[in-house]
Scaffold this motif. Structure first.
Motif, PDB file in Angstrom:
ATOM      1  N   GLY A 115      61.082  36.572  68.976  1.00 19.94           N
ATOM      2  CA  GLY A 115      62.210  36.729  68.086  1.00 19.94           C
ATOM      3  C   GLY A 115      61.892  37.676  66.949  1.00 19.94           C
ATOM      4  N   LEU A 116      62.853  38.506  66.595  1.00 19.40           N
ATOM      5  CA  LEU A 116      62.728  39.454  65.481  1.00 19.40           C
ATOM      6  C   LEU A 116      63.858  39.211  64.499  1.00 19.40           C
ATOM      7  N   ALA A 117      63.513  39.072  63.231  1.00 23.59           N
ATOM      8  CA  ALA A 117      64.518  38.962  62.178  1.00 23.59           C
ATOM      9  C   ALA A 117      64.246  40.027  61.127  1.00 23.59           C
ATOM     10  N   LEU A 118      65.246  40.810  60.829  1.00 25.72           N
ATOM     11  CA  LEU A 118      65.161  41.829  59.786  1.00 25.72           C
ATOM     12  C   LEU A 118      65.981  41.373  58.589  1.00 25.72           C
ATOM     13  N   VAL A 119      65.477  41.663  57.407  1.00 26.48           N
ATOM     14  CA  VAL A 119      66.156  41.283  56.166  1.00 26.48           C
ATOM     15  C   VAL A 119      66.502  42.536  55.380  1.00 26.48           C
ATOM     16  N   ARG A 120      67.761  42.669  55.066  1.00 24.74           N
ATOM     17  CA  ARG A 120      68.241  43.803  54.276  1.00 24.74           C
ATOM     18  C   ARG A 120      68.600  43.327  52.871  1.00 24.74           C
ATOM     19  N   ALA A 121      68.116  44.070  51.881  1.00 23.88           N
ATOM     20  CA  ALA A 121      68.518  43.851  50.486  1.00 23.88           C
ATOM     21  C   ALA A 121      68.151  42.476  49.952  1.00 23.88           C
ATOM     22  N   THR A 122      66.847  42.237  49.824  1.00 25.73           N
ATOM     23  CA  THR A 122      66.372  41.026  49.172  1.00 25.73           C
ATOM     24  C   THR A 122      65.557  41.428  47.944  1.00 25.73           C
ATOM     25  N   THR A 123      64.838  40.460  47.378  1.00 21.24           N
ATOM     26  CA  THR A 123      63.981  40.738  46.221  1.00 21.24           C
ATOM     27  C   THR A 123      62.574  40.236  46.546  1.00 21.24           C
ATOM     28  N   HIS A 124      61.726  40.137  45.565  1.00 18.43           N
ATOM     29  CA  HIS A 124      60.313  39.836  45.789  1.00 18.43           C
ATOM     30  C   HIS A 124      60.123  38.696  46.789  1.00 18.43           C
ATOM     31  N   THR A 125      59.413  38.971  47.874  1.00 16.54           N
ATOM     32  CA  THR A 125      59.314  38.016  48.977  1.00 16.54           C
ATOM     33  C   THR A 125      58.225  36.968  48.786  1.00 16.54           C
ATOM     34  N   ALA A 126      57.486  37.030  47.683  1.00 19.71           N
ATOM     35  CA  ALA A 126      56.421  36.056  47.370  1.00 19.71           C
ATOM     36  C   ALA A 126      55.316  36.128  48.420  1.00 19.71           C
ATOM     37  N   ALA A 127      54.560  35.042  48.589  1.00 21.06           N
ATOM     38  CA  ALA A 127      53.409  35.054  49.499  1.00 21.06           C
ATOM     39  C   ALA A 127      53.894  34.933  50.941  1.00 21.06           C
ATOM     40  N   LEU A 128      53.743  36.001  51.720  1.00 23.90           N
ATOM     41  CA  LEU A 128      54.243  36.007  53.088  1.00 23.90           C
ATOM     42  C   LEU A 128      53.536  34.978  53.968  1.00 23.90           C
ATOM     43  N   GLY A 129      52.342  34.578  53.566  1.00 20.66           N
ATOM     44  CA  GLY A 129      51.623  33.582  54.343  1.00 20.66           C
ATOM     45  C   GLY A 129      52.388  32.286  54.498  1.00 20.66           C
ATOM     46  N   GLY A 174      43.489  25.337  67.238  1.00 20.65           N
ATOM     47  CA  GLY A 174      43.287  24.006  67.785  1.00 20.65           C
ATOM     48  C   GLY A 174      42.954  23.044  66.673  1.00 20.65           C
ATOM     49  N   ALA A 175      41.805  22.393  66.767  1.00 19.97           N
ATOM     50  CA  ALA A 175      41.396  21.421  65.754  1.00 19.97           C
ATOM     51  C   ALA A 175      41.186  22.068  64.387  1.00 19.97           C
ATOM     52  N   ARG A 176      40.819  23.341  64.355  1.00 19.43           N
ATOM     53  CA  ARG A 176      40.583  24.040  63.088  1.00 19.43           C
ATOM     54  C   ARG A 176      41.875  24.397  62.368  1.00 19.43           C
ATOM     55  N   GLY A 177      42.986  24.396  63.088  1.00 20.60           N
ATOM     56  CA  GLY A 177      44.250  24.808  62.501  1.00 20.60           C
ATOM     57  C   GLY A 177      44.475  26.296  62.650  1.00 20.60           C
ATOM     58  N   PRO A 178      45.614  26.808  62.185  1.00 17.61           N
ATOM     59  CA  PRO A 178      45.962  28.220  62.361  1.00 17.61           C
ATOM     60  C   PRO A 178      45.001  29.166  61.629  1.00 17.61           C
ATOM     61  N   ILE A 179      44.946  30.377  62.147  1.00 23.06           N
ATOM     62  CA  ILE A 179      44.275  31.472  61.437  1.00 23.06           C
ATOM     63  C   ILE A 179      45.374  32.311  60.793  1.00 23.06           C
ATOM     64  N   VAL A 180      45.205  32.630  59.505  1.00 21.72           N
ATOM     65  CA  VAL A 180      46.224  33.351  58.751  1.00 21.72           C
ATOM     66  C   VAL A 180      45.590  34.525  58.017  1.00 21.72           C
ATOM     67  N   LEU A 181      45.963  35.723  58.403  1.00 21.21           N
ATOM     68  CA  LEU A 181      45.557  36.928  57.677  1.00 21.21           C
ATOM     69  C   LEU A 181      46.730  37.354  56.807  1.00 21.21           C
ATOM     70  N   ASP A 182      46.559  37.308  55.503  1.00 20.07           N
ATOM     71  CA  ASP A 182      47.620  37.656  54.552  1.00 20.07           C
ATOM     72  C   ASP A 182      47.054  38.700  53.604  1.00 20.07           C
ATOM     73  N   MET A 183      47.501  39.920  53.727  1.00 21.43           N
ATOM     74  CA  MET A 183      46.911  41.017  52.965  1.00 21.43           C
ATOM     75  C   MET A 183      47.967  42.011  52.514  1.00 21.43           C
ATOM     76  N   GLY A 184      47.613  42.784  51.509  1.00 20.72           N
ATOM     77  CA  GLY A 184      48.459  43.873  51.074  1.00 20.72           C
ATOM     78  C   GLY A 184      47.815  45.188  51.453  1.00 20.72           C
ATOM     79  N   PRO A 312      39.830  34.438  58.304  1.00 20.09           N
ATOM     80  CA  PRO A 312      41.000  34.620  57.448  1.00 20.09           C
ATOM     81  C   PRO A 312      41.767  33.317  57.196  1.00 20.09           C
ATOM     82  N   GLY A 313      42.039  33.045  55.942  1.00 22.87           N
ATOM     83  CA  GLY A 313      42.774  31.856  55.547  1.00 22.87           C
ATOM     84  C   GLY A 313      41.902  30.641  55.277  1.00 22.87           C
ATOM     85  N   GLU A 314      40.618  30.712  55.602  1.00 20.91           N
ATOM     86  CA  GLU A 314      39.744  29.550  55.453  1.00 20.91           C
ATOM     87  C   GLU A 314      39.533  29.192  53.985  1.00 20.91           C
TER      88      GLU A 314
END
Length: 353
Positions: A115-129, A174-184, A312-314
Motif C-alpha cells: 500500500g502507498l499513501a501520499l500526503v499533500r499539504a501537511t505540516t511538520h510530520t514529527a518523528a516518522l519512526g 521476532g523475539a527482539r522486536g522490529p528493527i527501525v532505521l529513522d534518519m534524516g 537501528p532503533g536499539e
C-alpha cells in the motif's frame, strides 16, 4: 558548557501527554487530534529523540497562530486505487496526516499486498519512526518520508537548497522486536540544532553553517545543517522532494529556494508505504530471520573504541523502557518555555513526577 544550571525536570509520560493535549485543544484542535499530536510528540521523548518531542509544542502553537497549521483541517482523499491513496491534509498537523496515511497504507497492503499513501499539504510530520514502527508491530514492513522547505545545504552550495528530509524504514522482528532505521538526510536536524541552542551546547564542527554560509560551532549562529556524506545526503533530499512534493503536484523547493526564511510559509508533503510480509512468505520465519541477522551483526569482532554493536532503533527502545518507567527528563529551558506557554494560554502546567 551547557546553559542548563540545574538538572532536568522529570515528568511522567501520561501527565506530559495530558498537558500537551490540553494546550492544543486550547488553541483550537479537536480533542482527538490534540491527543494524537500529544501521543506522537511524547513518544519521541520516550525514545530519547528530544529534538522531535515536546520542545516542538511552542512552534506548533506559533504555526497555528500565524495560519501555517490548520487546527481543524478538512482532510480528504483525492485519489484512490486498489493499492494507493492520495490524502489532501488541508495544512493539518503532520501527526494527524501521517497517522492517517500509514493507516491507509496498511489497509491497502492488507488488501493488495502493498500500500502507498501520499500526503499533500501537511505540516511538520514529527518523528516518522512512530508511524513506521506501529506498522511494523502490526506485521508490515514500512517506509515513511517527508519533504519540506529548503533548510539544508545542497552539496557544493553555501546556502539552503533542500530539506533535511527524514526517512524511516521499519520491519517486523521476532523475539527482539522490529528493527527501525529513522534518519534524516542532514548531519543534524533543525530540531537538534534548536535543542542545542536552548541548552547552550556547542555543536561539533561540520554540522552546520551560519546564515552567511560560514561553518560554525556556535548553536546561536547555526542555521543551515550540512548533508550527511555530502552529495549523497543532498541527493537523497532532492529525490524525496520528487517522490513527495512533485508527485502530489505541490512543489516546495523550487518555489522557495533563495527566499529568506521569514518569507517561506511552513509546508510539508509526505509518503507512507506498507508491505504485508505475510503475502510474500511466512511472517514468523521472516521475524526469526530478522533476529538471526541482527544477532550475527552483533557478534562481529567489535571495534575496541565502541562499547557495543547496536542495531537501528536499539538505543531508542532502551530509552523508551527506561523513560516509561522512570519518567521523561525535560531540560529546564524547555520546561520553562512550556510553562510560559501554559501561562499564556491559561492551561495548568504539567507537574514534575
Amino acid at each position: 558548557m551547557s546553559g542548563e544550571r540545574e538538572g532536568p525536570v522529570v515528568v511522567e509520560a501520561a501527565a506530559l501527554k495530558k498537558f500537551v493535549a490540553r494546550v492544543f485543544v486550547r488553541v483550537g484542535m479537536p480533542e482527538g487530534h490534540a491527543a494524537t499530536v500529544a501521543e506522537v510528540l511524547v513518544w519521541a521523548n520516550l525514545r530519547g529523540v528530544d529534538s522531535h518531542g515536546v520542545s516542538r509544542v511552542p512552534r506548533y502553537v506559533e504555526m497555528i497562530e500565524v495560519g501555517d497549521l490548520n487546527p481543524k483541517p478538512d482532510m480528504k482523499v483525492r485519489t484512490e486505487t486498489v493499492a494507493s491513496v492520495l490524502i489532501d491534509a488541508d495544512r493539518g498537523a503532520g501527526p494527524i496526516a501521517m497517522t492517517a496515511a500509514m493507516d491507509a497504507a496498511t489497509r491497502k497492503a492488507g488488501e493488495a499486498g502493498i500500500g502507498l499513501a501520499l500526503v499533500r499539504a501537511t505540516t511538520h510530520t514529527a518523528a516518522l519512526g512512530y508511524y513506521a514502527l506501529n506498522a511494523a508491530q502490526a506485521g508490515f514492513a514500512a517506509i515513511a518520508t517527508s519533504g519540506s522547505v529548503p533548510n539544508m545545504v545542497y552539496h557544493g552550495a553555501r546556502a539552503a537548497g533542500v530539506s533535511t528530509s527524514p526517512v524511516c524504514i521499519a520491519v517486523p522482528g521476532g523475539a527482539r522486536g522490529p528493527i527501525v532505521l529513522d534518519m534524516g538526510s542532514g548531519i543534524a536536524s533543525l530540531g537538534r540544532l534548536a535543542h542545542a541552542r536552548r541548552l547552550g551546547q556547542p555543536i561539533p564542527e561540520g554540522w552546520a553553517l551560519d546564515r552567511n554560509g560560514r561553518p560554525t560551532t556556535d548553536p546561536a549562529l547555526a542555521e543551515i545543517p550540512l548533508p550527511i556524506a555530502g552529495p549523497k545526503g543532498s541527493g537523497l533530499a532532492l529525490m524525496v522532494e520528487c517522490l513527495t512534493s512533485l508527485l502530489v503536484s505541490n512543489p516546495i523547493l523550487a518555489d522557495t529556494v533563495g527566499r529568506p526564511a521569514r518569507q517561506r510559509r511552513h509546508r510539508q508533503n509526505g509518503l507512507a508505504i506498507a508491505i504485508d510480509v505475510a503475502r510474500f512468505g511466512d511472517a514468523a520465519a521472516f521475524g526469526r530471520e530478522v533476529d538471526r541477522l541482527a544477532q550475527a551483526l552483533k557478534g562481529l569482532p567489535r571495534d575496541p573504541e565502541v562499547a557495543e554493536i547496536l542495531i537501528p532503533g536499539e538505543r531508542a527502545s532502551r530509552a523508551f523502557e527506561k523513560r516509561s518507567r522512570d519518567g521523561i527528563p525535560v531540560p529546564r529551558s524547555v520546561f520553562a518555555e512550556l510553562a510560559r506557554l501554559a501561562q499564556k494560554l491559561g492551561v495548568p502546567v504539567v507537574a514534575a513526577a
